[in-house]
Scaffold this active site. Structure first.
Site, PDB file in Angstrom:
ATOM      1  N   PRO A 204       0.849  -0.986   0.119  1.00 25.97           N
ATOM      2  CA  PRO A 204       0.067  -0.121   0.086  1.00 25.97           C
ATOM      3  C   PRO A 204       0.871   1.276   0.072  1.00 25.97           C
ATOM      4  O   PRO A 204       1.931   1.390   0.634  1.00 25.97           O
ATOM      5  CB  PRO A 204      -0.692  -0.231   1.218  1.00 25.97           C
ATOM      6  CG  PRO A 204      -0.703  -1.339   1.641  1.00 25.97           C
ATOM      7  CD  PRO A 204       0.436  -2.058   1.199  1.00 25.97           C
ATOM      8  N   THR A 206       2.567   2.498  -2.481  1.00 23.96           N
ATOM      9  CA  THR A 206       3.799   2.616  -3.333  1.00 23.96           C
ATOM     10  C   THR A 206       3.288   3.358  -4.721  1.00 23.96           C
ATOM     11  O   THR A 206       4.429   3.319  -5.553  1.00 23.96           O
ATOM     12  CB  THR A 206       4.302   1.201  -3.626  1.00 23.96           C
ATOM     13  OG1 THR A 206       3.062   0.230  -4.004  1.00 23.96           O
ATOM     14  CG2 THR A 206       5.025   0.463  -2.584  1.00 23.96           C
ATOM     15  N   THR A 209      -2.102   3.052  -7.919  1.00 20.85           N
ATOM     16  CA  THR A 209      -3.255   3.908  -8.168  1.00 20.85           C
ATOM     17  C   THR A 209      -2.662   5.164  -9.141  1.00 20.85           C
ATOM     18  O   THR A 209      -3.285   5.525 -10.197  1.00 20.85           O
ATOM     19  CB  THR A 209      -4.015   4.471  -7.181  1.00 20.85           C
ATOM     20  OG1 THR A 209      -4.495   3.244  -6.390  1.00 20.85           O
ATOM     21  CG2 THR A 209      -5.306   5.010  -7.559  1.00 20.85           C
ATOM     22  N   HIS A 424      12.860  -0.602  29.920  1.00 22.85           N
ATOM     23  CA  HIS A 424      12.209  -1.337  29.154  1.00 22.85           C
ATOM     24  C   HIS A 424      12.982  -0.707  27.689  1.00 22.85           C
ATOM     25  O   HIS A 424      13.597  -1.721  26.718  1.00 22.85           O
ATOM     26  CB  HIS A 424      10.643  -1.291  28.948  1.00 22.85           C
ATOM     27  CG  HIS A 424      10.091  -1.976  27.713  1.00 22.85           C
ATOM     28  ND1 HIS A 424       9.272  -3.111  28.123  1.00 22.85           N
ATOM     29  CD2 HIS A 424      10.028  -1.776  26.412  1.00 22.85           C
ATOM     30  CE1 HIS A 424       9.005  -3.464  26.749  1.00 22.85           C
ATOM     31  NE2 HIS A 424       9.448  -2.644  26.042  1.00 22.85           N
ATOM     32  N   GLU A 425      12.800   0.555  27.339  1.00 18.27           N
ATOM     33  CA  GLU A 425      13.384   1.021  26.260  1.00 18.27           C
ATOM     34  C   GLU A 425      14.889   0.936  26.102  1.00 18.27           C
ATOM     35  O   GLU A 425      15.424   0.652  25.134  1.00 18.27           O
ATOM     36  CB  GLU A 425      13.157   2.490  25.915  1.00 18.27           C
ATOM     37  CG  GLU A 425      11.495   2.810  25.919  1.00 18.27           C
ATOM     38  CD  GLU A 425      10.743   1.824  24.790  1.00 18.27           C
ATOM     39  OE1 GLU A 425      11.421   1.626  23.855  1.00 18.27           O
ATOM     40  OE2 GLU A 425       9.527   1.544  24.984  1.00 18.27           O
ATOM     41  N   ASP A 500       5.884  -6.158  21.147  1.00 17.04           N
ATOM     42  CA  ASP A 500       7.162  -6.819  20.889  1.00 17.04           C
ATOM     43  C   ASP A 500       6.912  -8.075  20.889  1.00 17.04           C
ATOM     44  O   ASP A 500       7.451  -8.847  19.900  1.00 17.04           O
ATOM     45  CB  ASP A 500       8.081  -6.681  22.252  1.00 17.04           C
ATOM     46  CG  ASP A 500       8.412  -5.035  22.638  1.00 17.04           C
ATOM     47  OD1 ASP A 500       8.278  -4.314  21.704  1.00 17.04           O
ATOM     48  OD2 ASP A 500       8.782  -4.772  23.852  1.00 17.04           O
TER      49      ASP A 500
HETATM   50  P1  ADP Z   1      -1.309   2.702  -3.756  1.00 18.17           P
HETATM   51  O1  ADP Z   1      -2.300   2.781  -4.774  1.00 18.17           O
HETATM   52  O2  ADP Z   1      -0.189   1.814  -4.243  1.00 18.17           O
HETATM   53  O3  ADP Z   1      -1.643   2.268  -2.502  1.00 18.17           O
HETATM   54  P2  ADP Z   1      -1.379   5.513  -4.216  1.00 18.17           P
HETATM   55  O4  ADP Z   1      -1.138   5.446  -5.494  1.00 18.17           O
HETATM   56  O5  ADP Z   1      -2.636   5.568  -3.722  1.00 18.17           O
HETATM   57  O6  ADP Z   1      -0.815   4.084  -3.711  1.00 18.17           O
HETATM   58  O7  ADP Z   1      -0.412   6.420  -3.650  1.00 18.17           O
HETATM   59  C1  ADP Z   1      -0.830   7.440  -2.524  1.00 18.17           C
HETATM   60  C2  ADP Z   1      -0.131   8.761  -2.918  1.00 18.17           C
HETATM   61  O8  ADP Z   1       1.223   8.511  -2.445  1.00 18.17           O
HETATM   62  C3  ADP Z   1      -0.049   9.356  -4.155  1.00 18.17           C
HETATM   63  O9  ADP Z   1      -1.321  10.135  -4.285  1.00 18.17           O
HETATM   64  C4  ADP Z   1       1.109  10.297  -4.319  1.00 18.17           C
HETATM   65  O10 ADP Z   1       1.128  11.533  -3.676  1.00 18.17           O
HETATM   66  C5  ADP Z   1       2.197   9.546  -3.305  1.00 18.17           C
HETATM   67  N1  ADP Z   1       3.039   8.542  -4.005  1.00 18.17           N
HETATM   68  C6  ADP Z   1       3.125   7.213  -3.949  1.00 18.17           C
HETATM   69  N2  ADP Z   1       3.993   6.665  -4.912  1.00 18.17           N
HETATM   70  C7  ADP Z   1       4.528   7.697  -5.290  1.00 18.17           C
HETATM   71  C8  ADP Z   1       5.486   7.991  -6.371  1.00 18.17           C
HETATM   72  N3  ADP Z   1       6.313   6.895  -6.976  1.00 18.17           N
HETATM   73  N4  ADP Z   1       5.824   9.060  -6.806  1.00 18.17           N
HETATM   74  C9  ADP Z   1       5.227  10.300  -6.200  1.00 18.17           C
HETATM   75  N5  ADP Z   1       4.456  10.143  -5.500  1.00 18.17           N
HETATM   76  C10 ADP Z   1       3.922   8.850  -4.838  1.00 18.17           C
HETATM   77 ZN    ZN Z   2       8.881  -2.746  23.782  1.00 20.07          ZN
HETATM   78 MG    MG Z   3      -4.359   2.539  -4.357  1.00 15.23          MG
END
Ligand code: ADP
Ligand code: ZN
Ligand code: MG
Length: 610
Positions: A204, A206, A209, A424-425, A500
């Protein structure tokens, strides 16, 4: 219909009803006591009369005063004859020359009016249903019944490859699609079959879309998009017809792109873990998509793009030739990609001279495009709150801290608990520093954030693509460091180690059941990505053995964590003193407090594919 329309309807109905009732009362006959009526009969003032049973309606010859009400007179009247009356009313009336009529004097409310009034609530109800139905259609994208089409014109999609950074790896493949859409003739002449379906797979955020939209923008073709999850929300049978419509529309204006987002929601393999309900709807919708794609001759000029976060759970039927036979894996960006993405997102942000995006990219390994976009936005918000003219490096690093660690909570923690949290930390941090090859510790803090009382952040020196067993054991030891320190120092177990332990269990199970890192289990993939392993023919005996191996690994790691902390108790105490004093320590401060010189680790020379 909108709310105002309904309100108007309702008010109208009430008004109509009210007016009719009031009119009935104003213009209708005046109810009078029977004795008053007898008086009028005796005075021979009754002109005409109609009776039904004991109910009497009549008209006076001359208007008379309403009894008990000053100044008001009446001519028409109504009254009830008591059943015990023994008077000979007819004789008296005829004596007074009154007409006894066969029809009512006052016309009853018309048949139509009555009908209208009695049907009005039903009409309203029907109107309400129609409205609800329309609204639902609207929510479904309005492709039914000729609502507004969910088509995005190329003119309005202003996203191009300029807006997508760090996609060098996939650019060639996606360019092929763009080229085909731009000049389908070129391919048709040579009899080349066009790509029908392209699956974009990746974590997600990346940019899948974004990439799909940019493809349409780059090829300058119409972009039809639908999210697979909306199909499931629909009433049964509608998902499939929506798909049909989507393809029909796209064919009409080809070349075009159809984009189906989150296709895993409908395209899950049978036997995998599925949510209950909506089962048939998924299958029908998916089948419709496949049927439409099978129906392509390849010369329509329609390319179907689909995106998923979970390519591993997809039904293999989707990936058959002629369907989504091309897959493009969209990876989280590497260092260079992160710099480029930061550049894209800071295009419209005024940056101060001290901003160093390269350095920011250094401390953000693993973050996706969406994370980076969010980071820039947070920094801009911070700068605005600090009433600066430009975003400074400090805003960016502060925003990074907020994004990575969460927002600090303003609560007072009891001193004893603070001390325990500090141990802990410090336990996590010390073990992170002591393991050879572990990710360097970047930050330790005992400022409560979100649900956590403290955090220790370690991020890799540079991008890592694979992990060896030693590194993973180190991760487990580090993760157990918090709990081990609490037990070593205070001899107690607290709830603070919940997340953890979740992480430890996840890593250990994967090591044994997926990555072949246990000699006893050997090179078997026992645990599937999803679903019950027994469905894949894994025996109970093997699963028990996995559990035992997981336990062995975590037990060994825990013992190692405690031994390391015991042997380095002086360093642990030194970190705790600094933590209690300053609440938050950065990389240099932690290493200094522990008296450890930081060695630059290089990740394994040959990356192991994940
Ligand atoms: P996915 O569909 O893979 O979950 P999105 O396309 O919805 O991700 O990405 C969400 C936002 O993150 C985009 O609208 C953009 O602003 C930013 N973003 C993600 N990848 C890129 C990229 N390679 N270059 C520029 N902006 C990006
Ligand atoms: Zn911890
Ligand atoms: Mg998406």
């Amino acid at each position: 219909m909108r709310w105002p329309t309904i309100a108007v309807g309702l008010v109208g109905y009430l008004l109509l009803f009210g007016v009719l009732t009031i009119q009935d009362q104003l213009a209708g006959p005046q109810p009078v006591p029977y004795t008053e009526f007898k008086n009028q009969v005796a005075n021979k003032n009754v002109g005409a009369l109609f009776a039904r049973g004991n109910s009497i309606q009549g008209e006076l010859k001359k208007a008379a005063a309403v009894p008990d009400e000053q100044g008001r007179t009446y001519q028409q009247f109504s009254t009830e004859r008591p059943t015990f009356a023994t008077d000979d009313l007819l004789a008296e009336l005829t004596g007074g020359a009154a007409t006894v009529r066969a029809t009512p004097l006052v016309a009853q409310r018309g048949f139509l009016a009555n009908l209208l009034i009695s049907f009005a609530p039903m009409l309203l109800l029907v109107a309400f249903y129609v409205w609800m139905f329309k609204r639902q259609q609207g929510a479904m994208g309005g492709l039914l019944g000729g609502g507004k089409k969910k088509r995005v014109d190329p003119e309005t999609v202003r996203v191009t490859f300029d807006d997508v950074a760090g996609i060098d790896e996939v650019e060639a493949e996606i360019n092929e699609v763009v080229d085909f859409l731009k000049s389908p003739e070129k391919y048709r002449r040579l009899g080349a079959r066009a790509p029908k379906g392209v699956l974009l797979a990746g974590a997600p955020g990346t940019g899948k879309t974004l990439l799909a939209r940019a493809t349409a923008g780059e090829a300058n073709v119409p972009f039809f998009s639908a999210s697979a999850s909306e199909f499931i929300e629909m009433i049964v049978g509608v998902g499939a017809s929506r798909v049909r419509e989507l393809f029909t529309e796209a064919r009409k204006v080809a070349p075009a792109i159809i984009f189906i987002d989150e296709i895993d929601t409908i395209g899950r393999a049978r036997g995998g873990a599925r949510a209950l309900g909506g089962h048939d709807e998924r299958e029908q919708t998916l089948n419709q998509i496949l049927t439409e794609m099978d129906g392509f001759s390849g010369h329509e000029g329609v390319v179907v793009l689909a995106a998923t976060n979970r390519p591993d759970v997809l039904d293999p039927a989707l990936m058959r030739p002629g369907r989504f036979d091309r897959q493009i894996i969209v990876h989280p960006p590497d260092h260079k990609g992160r710099v480029e993405i930061l550049r894209v997102h800071t295009r419209k942000v005024p940056l101060a001279a001290d901003v160093n995006l390269e350095q920011l990219a250094n401390s953000t390994p693993g973050m996706t495009g969406a994370d980076l976009a969010n980071l820039v936005n947070e920094a801009a918000l911070l700068a605005a709150r600090r009433t600066q003219d430009a975003v400074q490096q400090r805003d960016l690093t502060d925003a990074l801290e907020k994004v990575q660690l969460g927002t600090a909570r303003n609560v007072v923690i009891p001193e004893a608990e603070r001390r325990r949290t500090a141990y802990h930390e410090a336990g996590h941090a010390l073990l992170g520093m002591l393991q050879p090859g572990a990710d360097p510790v970047r930050k330790v803090s005992i400022i409560p954030r979100g649900r956590a009382l403290g955090v220790t952040l370690s991020t890799p020196e540079s991008d890592r693509y694979g992990f060896d067993a030693n590194y993973l054991r180190g991760r487990i030891i580090g993760a157990l460091g918090g709990m081990a320190a609490e037990q070593e120092v205070f001899n107690i177990v607290t709830t603070g180690a919940e997340s953890d332990l979740e992480m430890v269990t996840r890593i250990a199970r994967s090591m044994v059941g997926r990555w072949g890192m246990s000699e006893r289990i050997g090179t078997l993939s026992v645990l599937p990505a999803e679903g019950d392993p027994r469905m894949f023919g894994i025996s109970n005996g093997l699963l028990d053995a996995v559990d035992e191996e997981v336990r062995r690994i975590t037990d060994e790691c825990y013992a190692e964590a405690r031994r390391l902390l015991r042997d380095n108790r002086d360093k642990l105490d030194a970190i705790v003193i600094q933590l209690l004093l300053r609440e938050s320590l950065d990389e240099q401060e932690i290493y200094a407090a522990a008296g450890i010189t930081r060695t630059v680790n290089k990740p394994s020379p040959t990356p192991i594919p994940a």
